[in-house]
Design a protein around this motif. Structure first.
Motif, PDB file in Angstrom:
ATOM      1  N   THR A   1       1.001  -1.073  -0.185  1.00  0.00           N
ATOM      2  CA  THR A   1      -0.575  -0.045   0.023  1.00  0.00           C
ATOM      3  C   THR A   1       1.277   1.535   0.097  1.00  0.00           C
ATOM      4  O   THR A   1       1.144   2.423  -0.419  1.00  0.00           O
ATOM      5  N   LEU A   2       2.116   1.279   0.640  1.00  0.00           N
ATOM      6  CA  LEU A   2       2.884   2.511   1.283  1.00  0.00           C
ATOM      7  C   LEU A   2       3.542   2.396  -0.467  1.00  0.00           C
ATOM      8  O   LEU A   2       3.583   3.340  -0.753  1.00  0.00           O
ATOM      9  N   LEU A   3       3.831   1.428  -1.052  1.00  0.00           N
ATOM     10  CA  LEU A   3       4.158   1.473  -2.263  1.00  0.00           C
ATOM     11  C   LEU A   3       3.752   2.552  -3.098  1.00  0.00           C
ATOM     12  O   LEU A   3       4.031   3.288  -4.519  1.00  0.00           O
ATOM     13  N   GLY A   4       2.210   2.033  -3.623  1.00  0.00           N
ATOM     14  CA  GLY A   4       1.689   2.027  -4.395  1.00  0.00           C
ATOM     15  C   GLY A   4       0.966   3.999  -4.209  1.00  0.00           C
ATOM     16  O   GLY A   4       1.087   4.796  -4.776  1.00  0.00           O
ATOM     17  N   TYR A   5       0.995   4.675  -2.717  1.00  0.00           N
ATOM     18  CA  TYR A   5       1.192   5.635  -2.646  1.00  0.00           C
ATOM     19  C   TYR A   5       1.453   6.254  -3.179  1.00  0.00           C
ATOM     20  O   TYR A   5       2.153   7.853  -3.546  1.00  0.00           O
ATOM     21  N   LEU A   6       3.402   5.691  -2.999  1.00  0.00           N
ATOM     22  CA  LEU A   6       4.148   6.899  -3.755  1.00  0.00           C
ATOM     23  C   LEU A   6       4.627   6.631  -5.001  1.00  0.00           C
ATOM     24  O   LEU A   6       5.113   7.623  -5.576  1.00  0.00           O
ATOM     25  N   VAL A   7       4.045   5.421  -5.818  1.00  0.00           N
ATOM     26  CA  VAL A   7       3.853   5.698  -6.524  1.00  0.00           C
ATOM     27  C   VAL A   7       2.845   6.613  -7.545  1.00  0.00           C
ATOM     28  O   VAL A   7       3.674   7.301  -8.762  1.00  0.00           O
ATOM     29  N   ALA A   8       1.696   6.614  -7.060  1.00  0.00           N
ATOM     30  CA  ALA A   8       0.608   7.815  -7.404  1.00  0.00           C
ATOM     31  C   ALA A   8       1.157   8.363  -7.019  1.00  0.00           C
ATOM     32  O   ALA A   8       1.186   9.267  -8.101  1.00  0.00           O
ATOM     33  N   ALA A   9       1.809   9.298  -6.230  1.00  0.00           N
ATOM     34  CA  ALA A   9       3.110  10.685  -6.032  1.00  0.00           C
ATOM     35  C   ALA A   9       3.315  10.839  -6.682  1.00  0.00           C
ATOM     36  O   ALA A   9       3.317  12.134  -7.442  1.00  0.00           O
ATOM     37  N   LEU A  10       4.547   9.788  -7.526  1.00  0.00           N
ATOM     38  CA  LEU A  10       5.215  10.065  -8.246  1.00  0.00           C
ATOM     39  C   LEU A  10       4.432  10.499  -9.582  1.00  0.00           C
ATOM     40  O   LEU A  10       5.022  11.714 -10.651  1.00  0.00           O
ATOM     41  N   ALA A  11       3.599   9.249 -10.161  1.00  0.00           N
ATOM     42  CA  ALA A  11       3.017   9.411 -11.384  1.00  0.00           C
ATOM     43  C   ALA A  11       2.614  11.356 -10.873  1.00  0.00           C
ATOM     44  O   ALA A  11       2.537  11.974 -12.386  1.00  0.00           O
ATOM     45  N   LEU A  12       1.481  11.976 -10.201  1.00  0.00           N
ATOM     46  CA  LEU A  12       1.270  12.510  -9.896  1.00  0.00           C
ATOM     47  C   LEU A  12       2.306  13.718 -10.224  1.00  0.00           C
ATOM     48  O   LEU A  12       2.196  15.531 -11.100  1.00  0.00           O
ATOM     49  N   PHE A  13       2.931  14.237  -9.760  1.00  0.00           N
ATOM     50  CA  PHE A  13       4.270  15.104  -9.570  1.00  0.00           C
ATOM     51  C   PHE A  13       4.645  15.436 -11.212  1.00  0.00           C
ATOM     52  O   PHE A  13       5.117  15.891 -12.058  1.00  0.00           O
ATOM     53  N   GLY A  14       5.046  13.942 -11.787  1.00  0.00           N
ATOM     54  CA  GLY A  14       5.353  13.237 -13.185  1.00  0.00           C
ATOM     55  C   GLY A  14       3.995  14.120 -14.066  1.00  0.00           C
ATOM     56  O   GLY A  14       4.120  14.371 -15.461  1.00  0.00           O
ATOM     57  N   TRP A  15       2.651  14.445 -13.671  1.00  0.00           N
ATOM     58  CA  TRP A  15       2.297  14.744 -14.600  1.00  0.00           C
ATOM     59  C   TRP A  15       1.746  16.279 -14.460  1.00  0.00           C
ATOM     60  O   TRP A  15       1.636  17.565 -15.591  1.00  0.00           O
ATOM     61  N   PHE A  16       1.999  17.040 -13.683  1.00  0.00           N
ATOM     62  CA  PHE A  16       2.831  18.820 -13.544  1.00  0.00           C
ATOM     63  C   PHE A  16       3.351  18.873 -14.174  1.00  0.00           C
ATOM     64  O   PHE A  16       3.654  19.345 -14.841  1.00  0.00           O
TER      65      PHE A  16
END
Length: 78
Positions: free
Chosen positions: A23-38
């Motif tokens: 779950t923590l790894l999933g949250y990290l991947v989501a945060a990195l994806a959002l930062f990449g989208w920005f």
């Protein structure tokens, strides 16, 4: 003076489950994806800083809504 109390309904339903590593790894991947989208919107598409922040915030809120619905469904099954 001591008073013995029965646990209330809220105390009995208190969950002590720990958050899994997946779950923590999933949250990290989501945060990195959002930062990449920005960064993609701001630097590649050149749509402006405020527009990129707004688009990323909208995507983050949609992702939070999905996580909330999935969590509610999973908790309801227990």
């Amino acid at each position: 003076m001591s008073v013995d109390q029965e646990p209330t309904v809220n105390e009995a339903r208190h969950l002590t489950d720990e958050v899994s590593t997946a779950t923590l790894l999933g949250y990290l991947v989501a945060a990195l994806a959002l930062f990449g989208w920005f960064l993609f919107g701001w630097l590649v598409q050149r749509q402006g800083f405020v527009a990129s922040v707004g688009e990323t915030a909208g995507a983050a809120f949609a992702l939070l809504l999905i996580v909330s619905v999935v969590g509610t469904v999973r908790r309801d099954r227990r």
